[in-house]
Scaffold this active site. Structure first.
Site, short mmCIF file in Angstrom:
data_model
loop_
_atom_site.label_atom_id
_atom_site.label_comp_id
_atom_site.label_asym_id
_atom_site.label_seq_id
_atom_site.Cartn_x
_atom_site.Cartn_y
_atom_site.Cartn_z
N ASN A 101 0.80 -1.22 0.00
CA ASN A 101 0.00 0.00 0.00
C ASN A 101 0.84 1.27 0.00
O ASN A 101 0.41 2.31 -0.51
CB ASN A 101 -0.92 0.01 1.22
CG ASN A 101 -2.04 -1.00 1.10
OD1 ASN A 101 -2.89 -0.90 0.23
ND2 ASN A 101 -2.02 -2.01 1.97
N ASP A 123 4.83 -8.51 10.48
CA ASP A 123 5.15 -7.69 9.31
C ASP A 123 4.66 -6.27 9.59
O ASP A 123 3.45 -6.02 9.64
CB ASP A 123 4.49 -8.25 8.05
CG ASP A 123 4.97 -7.57 6.78
OD1 ASP A 123 5.56 -6.47 6.87
OD2 ASP A 123 4.76 -8.11 5.68
N THR A 136 2.30 -0.69 6.33
CA THR A 136 1.14 0.20 6.46
C THR A 136 0.21 -0.31 7.55
O THR A 136 -0.32 0.46 8.35
CB THR A 136 0.39 0.30 5.12
OG1 THR A 136 1.32 0.67 4.10
CG2 THR A 136 -0.71 1.33 5.20
N ASP A 168 0.94 -11.27 0.17
CA ASP A 168 2.15 -10.95 0.92
C ASP A 168 2.28 -11.85 2.15
O ASP A 168 3.38 -12.32 2.49
CB ASP A 168 2.17 -9.48 1.33
CG ASP A 168 0.92 -9.05 2.11
OD1 ASP A 168 -0.13 -9.72 2.00
OD2 ASP A 168 0.99 -8.02 2.81
#
Length: 263
Positions: A9, A129, A132, A109
């Site tokens: 993103n 992770d 964003t 992802d």
């Protein structure tokens, strides 16, 4: 040598992979209004700028959480490499047993990081992770994808805080000297960095309680380096986890395709 591309993103990450080795990486800003020709030009500049990148690729693979950009980047990559990229999604073999309610909802992802973690670390495993959004993925002892958690990302949270208050400024994400801040910026940094570290520690405790055993803890994503050093758990920072996962997915599908042709 293959080109691995992760469309996020905020950033698009490019990786040059030789087997399980990431030879070079680069980041581009995610800009949905750019055309395939503009992205091709930007990526070509990255190739020309860095001697770590190669221009002669055997193939390419893409993961994307920005659907409108998937086709655009695939076309840009095809222009540059002559290869149509493999796009992680339905019909692509990953070797991952996904045990969530609706596997079709799982971001590519998260699939890629899980594939790499299951191959390169002891399981069970917890993958953090920090991009964003902050995502937490949990693999059981057999390497099966159990699920996880999604948390507002650190930058998103700080932007919302500054945007919705009259007197709080935008601040850099870095740890202050003390948990107990003595000015506005230090107080915000303490809440952001130490607060995020404490949240992750607490989530890891709860996840390991549910698993019934300790897990390998791996962190990746652009903001991990700002927070993970302040966690109390032992957490392995692995910046190339996602790219290596894409490489493993590419190789699995290439081998399967070659096997089918030879039958």
């Amino acid at each position: 040598m293959i080109l691995a591309v992760d469309i996020g993103n905020t950033n698009i990450v490019l990786g040059c992979l030789d087997g399980n080795t990431v030879c070079g990486t680069a980041r581009l800003a995610t800009a949905p209004r750019r055309t395939e020709h503009e992205y091709a030009a930007f990526i070509r500049q990255v190739f020309d700028f860095s001697d770590q990148f190669y221009t002669d690729f055997d193939g390419a693979i893409v993961s994307s959480v920005v659907p409108p950009l998937t086709y655009v980047l695939c076309e840009a990559i095809r222009m540059l490499t002559g290869h149509t990229p493999l796009v992680v999604g339905a019909g692509v073999k990953t070797g991952l047993n996904i045990r969530i309610d609706n596997p079709a909802q799982l971001g590519s992802d998260l699939v890629a990081t899980a594939v790499a973690a299951a191959a390169d670390y002891p399981t069970p495993a917890v993958i953090i992770d920090m991009g964003t959004a902050t995502t937490i993925t949990v693999l059981d002892g057999a390497g099966d994808f159990l699920g996880g958690a999604i948390i507002p990302g650190l930058s998103v949270s700080l932007t919302a805080l500054a945007s919705n208050t009259s007197q709080l400024p935008r601040i850099p994400i870095e740890a202050p000297k003390h948990v107990i801040g003595t000015n506005t910026i230090a107080c915000m940094q303490s809440g952001a960095v130490f607060g995020a570290a404490s949240m992750l520690d607490g989530m890891i405790d709860r996840i390991e309680d549910e698993l019934g055993r300790p897990a390998s803890i791996i962190a990746t994503g652009g903001l991990s380096g700002s927070v993970i050093p302040y966690c109390r758990h032992e957490i392995k920072l692995d910046d190339t986890l996602l790219l290596r996962g894409l490489g493993k997915i590419y190789e699995k599908n290439r081998r399967d395709a070659a096997h089918r042709r030879s039958r």
